[in-house]
Write a protein that holds these residues in place. Structure first.
Motif, PDB file in Angstrom:
ATOM      1  N   LYS A   1      32.228  14.044   9.175  1.00 32.61           N
ATOM      2  CA  LYS A   1      33.596  14.536   9.131  1.00 32.61           C
ATOM      3  C   LYS A   1      34.297  13.928   7.929  1.00 32.61           C
ATOM      4  CE  LYS A   1      37.957  14.578  11.678  1.00 32.61           C
ATOM      5  NZ  LYS A   1      38.292  15.961  11.350  1.00 32.61           N
TER       6      LYS A   1
ATOM      7  N   ARG B   1      39.150  19.029   7.312  1.00 32.36           N
ATOM      8  CA  ARG B   1      37.863  19.704   7.451  1.00 32.36           C
ATOM      9  C   ARG B   1      37.162  19.127   8.671  1.00 32.36           C
ATOM     10  NH1 ARG B   1      35.078  18.810   1.890  1.00 32.36           N
ATOM     11  NH2 ARG B   1      36.407  16.972   1.994  1.00 32.36           N
TER      12      ARG B   1
ATOM     13  N   SER C   1      31.333  18.565   7.494  1.00 31.01           N
ATOM     14  CA  SER C   1      30.756  18.814   6.195  1.00 31.01           C
ATOM     15  C   SER C   1      29.258  18.589   6.321  1.00 31.01           C
ATOM     16  CB  SER C   1      31.367  17.863   5.164  1.00 31.01           C
ATOM     17  OG  SER C   1      30.383  17.451   4.257  1.00 31.01           O
TER      18      SER C   1
ATOM     19  N   ASN D   1      43.423  22.526  12.648  1.00 31.31           N
ATOM     20  CA  ASN D   1      42.048  22.978  12.611  1.00 31.31           C
ATOM     21  C   ASN D   1      41.921  24.476  12.792  1.00 31.31           C
ATOM     22  OD1 ASN D   1      39.172  22.225  12.584  1.00 31.31           O
ATOM     23  ND2 ASN D   1      39.299  23.366  14.486  1.00 31.31           N
TER      24      ASN D   1
ATOM     25  N   VAL E   1      42.841  26.053   9.545  1.00 33.51           N
ATOM     26  CA  VAL E   1      41.809  25.841   8.524  1.00 33.51           C
ATOM     27  C   VAL E   1      40.615  26.761   8.801  1.00 33.51           C
ATOM     28  CG1 VAL E   1      40.117  24.189   7.640  1.00 33.51           C
ATOM     29  CG2 VAL E   1      42.459  23.455   8.044  1.00 33.51           C
TER      30      VAL E   1
ATOM     31  N   LYS F   1      41.262  30.479   7.959  1.00 31.08           N
ATOM     32  CA  LYS F   1      41.575  30.768   6.552  1.00 31.08           C
ATOM     33  C   LYS F   1      42.580  31.910   6.359  1.00 31.08           C
ATOM     34  CE  LYS F   1      37.235  29.101   4.601  1.00 31.08           C
ATOM     35  NZ  LYS F   1      36.560  28.639   5.836  1.00 31.08           N
TER      36      LYS F   1
ATOM     37  N   ASN G   1      46.901  21.815   1.362  1.00 30.46           N
ATOM     38  CA  ASN G   1      45.715  22.600   1.697  1.00 30.46           C
ATOM     39  C   ASN G   1      46.026  24.086   1.803  1.00 30.46           C
ATOM     40  OD1 ASN G   1      43.147  20.835   2.450  1.00 30.46           O
ATOM     41  ND2 ASN G   1      44.997  19.675   2.915  1.00 30.46           N
TER      42      ASN G   1
END
Lengths: 310, 392
Positions: free
Chosen positions: A48, A53, A56, B102, B105, B108, B129
């Motif tokens: 993480k 995010r 990854s 989250n 994100v 999108k 972001n």
């Protein structure tokens, strides 16, 4: 070409190869089992990077497994196994006599209705059913006031948000999954076998343990698997009824995906949960096979051929 | 562009000079000043432009999808908005900022939401972001109703991306029929939790608040990045406090308190108020805003990137900034809605338990805002470990 076909005695038609019948099932299996589980396993090796995010996959490592195996999570695994095993055994103990009664003792015309009643809870949403229990066993719920009026307890019932409340919830939620395969197994037994056992002098108890139960074993195993596997991953019951004491791994995994947003750690925990379910299942299977082997050996009737001949 | 340029339209020049706008949530040392302006701000009534929702680019869409915290708008206001303005509402809720971030994100820009309600410190990174649309304040005639004390916070100095929704704090409530003593500090909470109320305690299911519990009791900044202090907090929370916890619950007010499931609840003020008001015996509960320190948080209306119904979103924000509507919201949610004159209005309307909604300048001076810093992951780890340990 058409002449040839017409000329041949039996008309040869194109026949699809047999495996085509299984294509929908295989496609389903790949799409909804192999791919998602494969992705979860892949994810469990990720990391993480930051809060924006959730995962990854740039660097793959076992780091998440090291974190998931932290002794801090030991109690949760222990709780989960305890609820999983006790809950499954409780379901078996309750369902076994009921399914036997339903399949053997109840007149056939009532069986459909009773079986339907067993399924009635499934018509309601899982979460709603569980919240129903929350209302019943809360300190100001009906169970509490009834017990207080009967003089069984003097203080409001302090049962909600405990391990026992989770156990009650899972037995309630998963019991039908145990009853159904057991019912099918008992229902399929040929009644003449029981009669034969009786004719040969076996008591009712002996008939049950040595004829009925061994023949119904596939149903018992199916019921155990159907209850134990989803129960171990359940988090709704524990979330609604369990509180801090009755926590289960399912909740920990859900919170990694939803609240902490650490998908790789959640995935590693999910893989470990699957492994622990498999290992527990294998241990029980091994014990089962051993017990069966021992019983068979002890009950074996040796007929000495020479003696008979003489 | 200086901050004042962006704000000139929002308040009289007299007011902007008088107020130290950014100081409100900036820290204990300056909040005393802000506290005093709070009072003057509430008393003074500035000329208000006439309200008129949707002086917008294009017609208002007939749908509005909101993604917000649980029980965070009055059901009555939601209904009246649809009746008077038009858009049908769909409201989804989340339990934490992380959860909301989250979802944005992961989708999108295709989440389908028109409004989200992040807590202040999350906004700069959400902007960085590219998760939020800029907000055109000229399309919100009622924006002038917002008390200027709450504008231009450090996370959005010009309110380019956010409009204040509500602010609140963290404290606790206890059942006086079970806990027979006076309680005032976080240390009292920890003491009672591990003795009298052991096994009957509810703790907020939120990493920052769990860690704050210990740090506040020891009079330490709850946003500390000092690992030694955080380890100390972890040791106490995991080994000492965890076994006494009955449930980790962010909204104990909606079920647990009225059911009588807990004796001691760690809660956000509005939720504690809802819990007290929906209990049969309201006097049983005592609310405490604990010393020496506690939290202050502010949630804000934001429009996510790719919002399908932006005009409806503007119409909604403008609608709830109306003082009358805002009072209805406050009456239900129990949080200060950052509108000018809302405190006297609430007093006049005789709303219940306003002591849990409004705070004195001295009390506000003890409140500290959270931030998104290097200790975030450590706080999440402590929270995980504590929850696991509670099941031992």
């Amino acid at each position: 070409m058409s002449d040839e076909v017409l000329a041949s005695p039996g008309v040869r038609r194109w026949r699809a190869p047999g495996f085509m019948l299984a294509v929908p099932a295989w496609a389903w299996f790949v799409m909804f089992f192999v791919l998602p589980v494969g992705f979860v396993i892949l994810l469990s090796f990720g990391a993480k990077p930051d809060i924006f995010r959730p995962y990854s996959l740039e660097v793959l490592s076992f780091d998440q497994y090291a974190k998931a195996l932290d002794p801090a999570y030991g109690p949760t695994l222990k709780n989960t196994l305890r609820v999983g095993i006790t809950g499954t055994i409780a379901c078996l103990v309750i369902a076994l006599p009921f399914a036997y009664w339903l399949a053997v003792r109840v007149p056939p015309r009532w069986r459909g209705l009773l079986l339907g009643l067993v399924l009635v809870p499934f018509w309601t949403n899982f979460l709603v059913r569980t919240i129903g229990w929350q209302l019943i066993i809360s300190p100001d719920g009906i169970a509490s006031s009834a017990l207080q009026q009967l003089g069984v307890i003097s203080q409001p019932l302090n049962f909600l948000y405990s391990r026992s409340a989770v156990l009650l919830g899972v037995v309630y939620n998963y019991l039908p999954l145990m009853i159904l395969p057991l019912f099918v197994a008992f229902d399929r037994l040929d009644p003449t076998l029981r009669e034969a056992s009786k004719d040969l002098g076996a008591s009712r108890y002996r008939t049950f343990t040595q004829v009925t139960l061994p023949l119904a074993m596939p149903g018992v195993v199916a019921g155990l698997a159907l209850v134990f596997i989803p129960l171990m991953g359940d988090y709704i019951t524990a979330e609604v009824l369990g509180g801090a004491k009755g926590n289960m791994l399912g909740q920990l995994i859900a919170s990694q995906f939803l609240s902490a947003q650490n998908w790789p750690l959640g995935a590693a925990m999910a893989v470990l949960l699957m492994l622990s379910i498999t290992v527990t299942g294998l241990i029980f299977a091994l014990v089962g096979v051993t017990v069966r082997g021992v019983l068979r050996r002890r009950r074996r009737i040796v007929i000495d051929v020479l003696e008979v001949a003489a | 562009m200086s901050n004042n340029d962006g704000l000139r339209i929002l308040a009289s020049t007299q007011a902007t000079q008088r107020l130290s706008r950014r100081s409100f949530l900036a820290g204990a040392t300056v909040t005393a000043v802000a506290g005093s302006t709070l009072i003057t701000g509430c008393g003074s009534s500035e000329p208000e432009p006439t309200a008129g929702a949707g002086s917008s680019a294009g017609p208002i869409e007939d749908q509005l999808n909101m993604y917000t915290w649980g029980e965070y708008d009055s059901p009555k206001v939601l209904k009246e908005f649809t009746a008077s303005v038009g858009p049908k509402l769909q409201v989804d809720s989340y339990n934490s900022n992380e959860e909301m971030v989250n979802k944005l994100v992961a989708t999108k820009g295709t989440s389908g939401y028109d409004l989200v309600v992040p807590t202040g410190p999350f906004i700069p990174q959400m902007v960085a972001n590219d998760l939020l649309e800029p907000i055109d304040l000229t399309r919100l005639p009622n924006f002038s109703n917002v008390d200027t004390v709450y504008l231009g916070q450090s996370w959005d100095p010009n309110n380019d991306h956010s409009v204040p929704k509500a602010w609140g704090t963290t404290g606790y409530a206890y059942d006086t029929t079970k806990v027979d003593r006076e309680m005032a500090t976080w240390q009292d909470f920890l003491d009672v939790a591990s003795t009298t109320a052991s096994g009957q305690v509810s703790i907020l299911d939120s990493p920052d608040n769990v860690v704050g519990l210990y740090l506040w009791a020891k009079d330490i900044d709850w946003m500390t990045t000092d690992m030694a202090l955080l380890d100390e907090a972890q040791d106490y929370l995991v080994n000492t406090l965890a076994p006494h916890v009955k449930k980790f619950e962010s909204y104990p007010g909606s079920n647990g308190m009225p059911q009588g499931s807990f004796w001691l609840v760690h809660a956000w003020n509005g939720d504690a108020r809802q819990g007290i008001l929906s209990s049969d015996d309201k006097d049983r509960w005592k609310w405490v805003l604990p010393t020496p320190r506690t939290e202050i948080w502010m949630d804000n209306w934001c429009i996510p990137k790719g919002a399908p119904n932006p005009n409806a979103a503007y119409a909604w924000i403008d609608y709830v900034l109306d003082p009358g509507v805002s009072l209805k919201e406050l009456s239900y949610i129990g949080y200060h809605t950052a509108i000018k004159g809302i405190e006297p209005a609430a007093n006049e309307a005789g709303l219940d338990r306003l002591d849990i909604v409004f705070f004195t300048p001295e009390q506000i001076a003890t409140m500290e805002a959270g931030e998104l810093n290097d200790a975030q992951q450590k706080r999440v780890d402590i929270w995980n470990a504590m929850k696991a340990a509670a099941g031992r």
